[in-house]
Design a protein around this motif. Sequence first.
Motif, mmCIF file in Angstrom:
data_model
loop_
_atom_site.group_PDB
_atom_site.id
_atom_site.type_symbol
_atom_site.label_atom_id
_atom_site.label_comp_id
_atom_site.label_asym_id
_atom_site.label_seq_id
_atom_site.Cartn_x
_atom_site.Cartn_y
_atom_site.Cartn_z
ATOM 1 N N GLU A 71 -2.828 5.389 -12.439
ATOM 2 C CA GLU A 71 -2.818 4.599 -11.289
ATOM 3 C C GLU A 71 -2.750 2.537 -12.221
ATOM 4 O OE1 GLU A 71 -5.555 2.553 -8.233
ATOM 5 O OE2 GLU A 71 -5.851 4.406 -9.043
ATOM 6 N N ARG A 89 2.425 1.846 -3.658
ATOM 7 C CA ARG A 89 1.173 2.245 -4.118
ATOM 8 C C ARG A 89 0.869 3.830 -4.546
ATOM 9 N NH1 ARG A 89 -0.600 -0.156 -8.084
ATOM 10 N NH2 ARG A 89 -2.864 0.616 -8.109
ATOM 11 N N ASN A 90 0.974 3.795 -3.000
ATOM 12 C CA ASN A 90 0.926 5.373 -2.393
ATOM 13 C C ASN A 90 1.769 6.720 -2.560
ATOM 14 O OD1 ASN A 90 -1.880 4.948 -1.077
ATOM 15 N ND2 ASN A 90 -1.042 4.342 0.680
ATOM 16 N N GLN A 91 2.699 6.252 -2.890
ATOM 17 C CA GLN A 91 3.941 7.081 -3.347
ATOM 18 C C GLN A 91 4.072 6.931 -4.223
ATOM 19 O OE1 GLN A 91 7.761 4.929 -1.777
ATOM 20 N NE2 GLN A 91 7.606 5.506 0.227
ATOM 21 N N THR A 145 1.115 -1.255 -0.202
ATOM 22 C CA THR A 145 0.209 -0.145 -0.272
ATOM 23 C C THR A 145 0.859 1.285 0.101
ATOM 24 O OG1 THR A 145 -1.747 -0.963 0.920
ATOM 25 C CG2 THR A 145 -2.034 0.714 1.421
ATOM 26 N N ARG A 146 2.065 1.174 0.870
ATOM 27 C CA ARG A 146 2.526 2.375 0.587
ATOM 28 C C ARG A 146 3.546 2.640 -0.650
ATOM 29 N NH1 ARG A 146 5.781 0.351 4.535
ATOM 30 N NH2 ARG A 146 4.495 1.031 6.044
ATOM 31 N N ILE A 188 1.277 7.168 -6.646
ATOM 32 C CA ILE A 188 0.103 7.463 -6.833
ATOM 33 C C ILE A 188 0.142 8.971 -7.477
ATOM 34 C CG2 ILE A 188 -1.599 8.035 -5.298
ATOM 35 C CD1 ILE A 188 -2.891 5.663 -6.780
ATOM 36 N N ASN A 189 0.453 9.678 -7.022
ATOM 37 C CA ASN A 189 0.810 11.072 -7.780
ATOM 38 C C ASN A 189 1.475 11.387 -8.870
ATOM 39 O OD1 ASN A 189 -1.233 11.954 -5.810
ATOM 40 N ND2 ASN A 189 -0.188 12.273 -4.243
#
Length: 138
Positions: free
Chosen positions: A33, A24-26, A21-22, A28-29
């Motif tokens: 996606e 993907r979150n790093q 999750t971390r 995502i911006n």
Amino acid sequence: MMKSKINVPTVPLQEAVDRVTRFRNQLINKVPEANIPRAVFIPIADLMAIIEKFQSLDDHGNIRNSLTGVRAYFAVKEGDEDLPDDVTALIVPVDLAGADIVAHTDGVGSDEEDDSDIYDFTQPCPVQCDNTSPLYIE
């Protein structure tokens, strides 16, 4: 026949989910996606072929392997930048000193143009995914 014990550290499921999750979150911006890599599937048969290529028999008939492992380099094929499944991993054998083996030489004048030991047999996820895995983070 006695099974050998796997003697490598494991990661608890929740920690693995948190790490994925971390990751993907790093990204995502920074990356669309659909282009964020989830995983790559690495066929055992292909890994075994690399291992066998670097095995030899010593004078006593013992099998010797000149590898410590393989390294996976994430890569994108030219022209695939806009595809959702563009990320692959290039697999490179790693010698006993920890160095990548990127080219082989057989000592014989070979007409073989490609002397690379860089392999491209991974299959990206999404394509080869387990959508039911707790590590498949939406």
